[in-house]
Design a protein around this motif. Structure first.
Motif, PDB file in Angstrom:
ATOM      1  N   PRO A  10       0.844  -1.123   0.031  1.00 17.81           N
ATOM      2  CA  PRO A  10      -0.047  -0.043  -0.111  1.00 17.81           C
ATOM      3  C   PRO A  10       0.828   1.250  -0.082  1.00 17.81           C
ATOM      4  O   PRO A  10       1.945   1.123   0.607  1.00 17.81           O
ATOM      5  CB  PRO A  10      -0.739  -0.131   1.345  1.00 17.81           C
ATOM      6  CG  PRO A  10       0.214  -1.055   2.179  1.00 17.81           C
ATOM      7  CD  PRO A  10       0.666  -1.836   1.501  1.00 17.81           C
ATOM      8  N   GLY A  15      -2.597   4.936   3.158  1.00 16.95           N
ATOM      9  CA  GLY A  15      -2.627   4.821   4.796  1.00 16.95           C
ATOM     10  C   GLY A  15      -3.238   5.844   5.434  1.00 16.95           C
ATOM     11  O   GLY A  15      -4.031   5.666   6.341  1.00 16.95           O
ATOM     12  N   ARG A 194      -4.568  -1.192  10.021  1.00 19.27           N
ATOM     13  CA  ARG A 194      -3.304  -0.818  10.447  1.00 19.27           C
ATOM     14  C   ARG A 194      -2.206  -1.924  10.497  1.00 19.27           C
ATOM     15  O   ARG A 194      -1.220  -1.673  10.106  1.00 19.27           O
ATOM     16  CB  ARG A 194      -3.250   0.045  11.785  1.00 19.27           C
ATOM     17  CG  ARG A 194      -3.878   1.305  11.705  1.00 19.27           C
ATOM     18  CD  ARG A 194      -3.969   2.183  12.944  1.00 19.27           C
ATOM     19  NE  ARG A 194      -2.655   2.170  13.469  1.00 19.27           N
ATOM     20  CZ  ARG A 194      -1.776   3.261  13.132  1.00 19.27           C
ATOM     21  NH1 ARG A 194      -2.118   4.049  12.152  1.00 19.27           N
ATOM     22  NH2 ARG A 194      -0.665   3.201  13.623  1.00 19.27           N
ATOM     23  N   ARG A 197      -1.377  -3.002   7.129  1.00 17.09           N
ATOM     24  CA  ARG A 197      -0.646  -1.925   6.342  1.00 17.09           C
ATOM     25  C   ARG A 197       0.834  -1.983   6.605  1.00 17.09           C
ATOM     26  O   ARG A 197       1.929  -1.841   6.159  1.00 17.09           O
ATOM     27  CB  ARG A 197      -1.093  -0.776   6.348  1.00 17.09           C
ATOM     28  CG  ARG A 197      -0.615   0.152   5.464  1.00 17.09           C
ATOM     29  CD  ARG A 197      -1.356   1.549   5.498  1.00 17.09           C
ATOM     30  NE  ARG A 197      -1.044   2.457   6.608  1.00 17.09           N
ATOM     31  CZ  ARG A 197      -2.053   2.708   7.429  1.00 17.09           C
ATOM     32  NH1 ARG A 197      -3.321   2.176   7.111  1.00 17.09           N
ATOM     33  NH2 ARG A 197      -1.585   3.304   8.595  1.00 17.09           N
ATOM     34  N   GLU A 201       4.086  -3.117   4.677  1.00 25.06           N
ATOM     35  CA  GLU A 201       5.364  -2.311   4.206  1.00 25.06           C
ATOM     36  C   GLU A 201       6.541  -2.766   4.689  1.00 25.06           C
ATOM     37  O   GLU A 201       7.704  -2.319   4.182  1.00 25.06           O
ATOM     38  CB  GLU A 201       5.137  -1.099   5.310  1.00 25.06           C
ATOM     39  CG  GLU A 201       3.997   0.006   4.602  1.00 25.06           C
ATOM     40  CD  GLU A 201       3.801   1.189   5.438  1.00 25.06           C
ATOM     41  OE1 GLU A 201       4.499   1.352   6.647  1.00 25.06           O
ATOM     42  OE2 GLU A 201       2.784   1.716   5.222  1.00 25.06           O
ATOM     43  N   ARG A 205       2.360  -8.082   1.542  1.00 23.96           N
ATOM     44  CA  ARG A 205       0.998  -8.439   1.962  1.00 23.96           C
ATOM     45  C   ARG A 205       0.794  -9.786   2.546  1.00 23.96           C
ATOM     46  O   ARG A 205       1.354 -10.641   1.966  1.00 23.96           O
ATOM     47  CB  ARG A 205       0.233  -8.203   0.811  1.00 23.96           C
ATOM     48  CG  ARG A 205      -1.265  -8.125   1.087  1.00 23.96           C
ATOM     49  CD  ARG A 205      -2.058  -7.909  -0.183  1.00 23.96           C
ATOM     50  NE  ARG A 205      -1.972  -6.592  -0.662  1.00 23.96           N
ATOM     51  CZ  ARG A 205      -2.724  -5.530  -0.119  1.00 23.96           C
ATOM     52  NH1 ARG A 205      -3.597  -5.516   0.851  1.00 23.96           N
ATOM     53  NH2 ARG A 205      -2.335  -4.197  -0.585  1.00 23.96           N
TER      54      ARG A 205
END
Length: 720
Positions: A10, A15, A194, A197, A201, A205
């Motif tokens: 993402p 975000g 959250r 994500r 990062e 995923r």
């Protein structure tokens, strides 16, 4: 291109947008907790506007490189700009005075909310609490979400704001439950978004993210259903709110119209002018529901089944539901109504003062439980007020069953009345039949006098216990006026286990001019359905004057029953199963209670097992020692296979367990090599091993029917 961002990762913009939207959603749920407190929609608009602006400020400051302290300073400055005019009730800004008024109003408005019956009119300073709630739950939550890499940190201001609103709010289970479930659902979704994500990062995923989110939502739904089953729609009487600890206006020390009834009646001056109430209806001055042995008084916190039984301020409208005909009444006080009680009728829905006296409404106190209004400063001459009320006046009859919510302590102090009750209630079939017989007996032997004539002056005023017993019920002649008759009748009903209170008011004449001679007192008893029923004065009070020939000293009245009748104090209600500790009915009730509780227990177990497995998986995945993560991944594989019905030997080594689990030998050997190897382990390699295990778990699930997967989720055996 090697420098291109993977499609599964993402972007930062995604975000920020997700955190901003979820912060607004969480803030909106928190603001919903104000709904039982306010009237209209102004509070909702103000709170959402504050939340939206606060989130926008947080996003702008973060994008500009500013920190949380800059956001806090900006929100505080913006709040002061708004708080001053709202607290002053004027859009004019007058420098520093406006700022100080805003700060002072922000402090005082909380006490105003705690001392006002809902719903509160959303105008002026009363809008400040929803605005503060929106700033904290929206702005601070968004600030923490954009500046912290901990998934749960943004929920802290949301939880604090929700707790504050619930503490200031009302005793309403439905609203608490709905807001609690809603806030929990938003919190779970925000945590999942959250966490996914932030994890993506770092390592990419997670393919199981969707499944975890669905499971989390199912857990929230099951918890909400369990809470609804356990709580239901009844008021949360045990839930503490701050208004329970606020000391209301000390009304018990104010002189009541019952104390000065003779002065009102004998003066026969015009007290009030009433328009809108038909002739013959009762105008209510005050209900007196506490007796201390000296007098009947009005007081706070006297109703054991209600939490609004206090004299508190009211806004333009009053949340006071009732059944009956709606009355629109206007009252004008004369200079002879020099007392603080504000006459009304039934359950008041709204009340306002007219003309130049409109500001008196901010000082008005009202008790919905006793339907009594009070203006501490009193009504001046020619003060006019209008109110809308539901006429709840209903007469009591012998078919009514009394409530069990009587004052046990007061009843125990009234044993002196037993001989009166026993004598007059002989032959009664029901508690109300007994009360009717007692009222008829007192009216039969009683006489009426205000003690005006010289030979009547020994019939004094007052309604202390001595005056009502030794100088009234237990003597010959039994002489008194509305004060003694009503006070004594209420005590007799209480002794018979029927909740009762004394009401002072007036019967409105045809021209609406209420004079002193129209003032009277009656008794209200509480029925089993919670309503109060009227026993008019003429039911228990005699109008016969005392015999002047028997004006000598008082003689003890003989209440001994006939020799062939055994005295018996009637019970106010038949024995209920809850009053007995043993017996078949009690056993049957206890069994029924267990059967009612069983579905809730099973529902909680259904929630607890998947939750425990989820916690176990997270603990294995995030173990401090990297080698333990490899061991935990293999244990997760074995436990899931056992949940699906595969007979895996628990005590066997990993290669031996892999022999039962087809195709897992490479995973078992890799786990042993990593666990027992001498080199340092890379956490990233452990995460990759977990991905291989997750792929194997998905293959296991795909090989069995869906119902078997559900049973595996609920199987508690591997938790041992």
């Amino acid at each position: 291109m090697s420098g291109a961002r993977p499609a599964s990762t993402p972007t930062r913009t995604d975000g920020v947008l997700a955190d901003a939207v979820l912060a607004l959603l969480a803030s909106g749920v928190v603001l919903l907790a104000w709904q039982p407190t306010y009237a209209g929609s102004g509070w909702w608009i103000a709170g959402l506007s504050a939340s939206f602006l606060a989130v926008m400020v947080a996003v702008a400051v973060r994008d500009a490189g500013g920190g949380g302290e800059v956001v806090t300073l900006g929100l505080f400055a913006g709040y002061l700009v708004v708080a001053g005019p709202l607290a002053r009730g004027s859009l004019a800004v007058e420098g520093w005075d406006t700022v100080t008024d805003g700060i002072r109003g922000s402090w005082e408005v909380w006490h105003q909310l705690l001392t006002t019956h809902p719903p509160v009119t959303a105008a002026g300073p009363t809008l400040l609490p929803p605005i503060l709630t929106g700033l904290v739950s929206g702005g601070f939550a968004a600030t923490l979400a954009l500046g912290s890499r901990r998934p749960a940190v943004p929920l802290v201001p949301v939880a604090l704001a929700l707790g504050a609103v619930l503490l200031v709010g009302q005793h309403q289970a439905a609203s608490v439950l709905g807001v609690g479930v809603g806030a929990g659902a938003v919190a779970v979704v925000w945590l999942q978004v959250r966490a996914a994500r932030l994890e993506a990062e770092e390592i990419g995923r997670d393919p199981a993210r969707r499944r975890r989110t669905v499971v989390a939502l199912v857990v929230v739904a099951l918890c909400g259903a369990a809470s609804l089953r356990l709580v239901g729609g009844d008021p949360v009487e045990d839930r503490y709110v701050l208004r329970d600890g606020v000391r209301p206006f000390a009304v018990s020390g104010i002189v009541t119209p019952l104390d000065s009834l003779r002065d009102l009646v004998l003066s026969d001056r015009k007290l009030l002018q009433v328009d809108g109430l038909p002739a013959g209806h009762r105008l209510r001055f005050v209900a007196l529901d506490r007796y201390d042995g000296q007098s009947w008084t009005a007081d706070n916190d006297t109703d054991p089944v209600r939490d609004d039984d206090r004299f508190l301020h009211v806004s333009e409208t009053v949340e006071n539901p009732a059944a009956g005909e709606v009355r629109e009444v206007t009252v004008r006080a004369t200079r002879y109504w020099d007392r603080p009680w504000v006459p009304t009728v039934g359950a008041v829905q709204s009340l306002g003062f007219q003309g130049s006296d409109a500001d008196l409404g901010s000082d008005l106190l009202y008790n919905p439980a006793t339907q009594s209004a009070l203006l501490p400063g009193g009504l001046d001459a020619d003060v006019r007020y209008a109110f809308t009320a539901i006429d709840t006046d209903r007469l009591a009859d012998r078919r009514v069953e009394g409530s069990a919510a009587y004052d046990e302590e007061l009843r125990d102090r009234l044993q002196v009345l037993d001989e009166v009750v026993s004598y007059w209630s002989i032959g009664a079939y029901t508690p109300m039949d007994a009360l009717s017989k007692v009222a008829e007996g007192i009216r039969k032997v009683g006489r009426y006098s205000h003690g005006v004539e010289p030979w009547e002056q020994r019939f004094e005023s007052g309604h202390d216990l001595r005056r009502l017993t030794d100088e009234f019920l237990l003597t010959v002649p039994t002489v008194g006026d509305e004060e003694q008759y009503a006070a004594a009748m209420a005590l007799l009903a209480t002794r018979m286990r029927i909740p009762a209170r004394v009401v002072v008011g007036a019967v409105v004449p045809r021209d609406g001019a209420v004079r002193g001679s129209d003032v009277t007192a009656w008794v209200e008893i509480r029925a089993e359905d919670g309503t109060w029923r009227t026993i008019p004065a003429e039911v228990f009070m005699s109008r016969k004057p005392p015999d002047r020939l028997t004006a000598g000293g008082p003689v003890d009245r003989d209440y001994q029953p006939p020799s062939d009748v055994e005295p018996q104090l009637p019970d106010a209600r038949p024995e209920q199963p809850a009053d007995r500790e043993d017996g078949p009915d009690a056993d049957r009730d206890r069994g029924a209670a267990w059967w009612l509780l069983l579905p809730s227990v099973l529902l909680l177990l259904v929630v607890a097992v998947p939750a425990a497995k989820w916690v176990r998986r997270r603990r294995r995945l995030r173990s401090r020692r990297v080698s333990a993560r490899y061991a935990g991944a293999w244990d997760e594989l074995v436990d899931h296979a056992r949940d699906l019905g595969v007979d895996v030997p628990v005590s066997a080594a990993r290669p031996g367990q892999a022999a039962v689990l087809e195709g897992t030998l490479p995973l078992a050997l890799e786990a042993d090599r990593r666990i027992y190897g001498a080199g340092d382990l890379d956490p990233g390699d452990a995460d990759a091993f977990w991905e291989l295990v997750r792929a194997e778990l998905r293959e296991m699930d795909a090989a069995v029917p869906r119902w078997r997967r559900v049973l595996a989720l609920l199987d508690p055996r591997t938790l041992r």
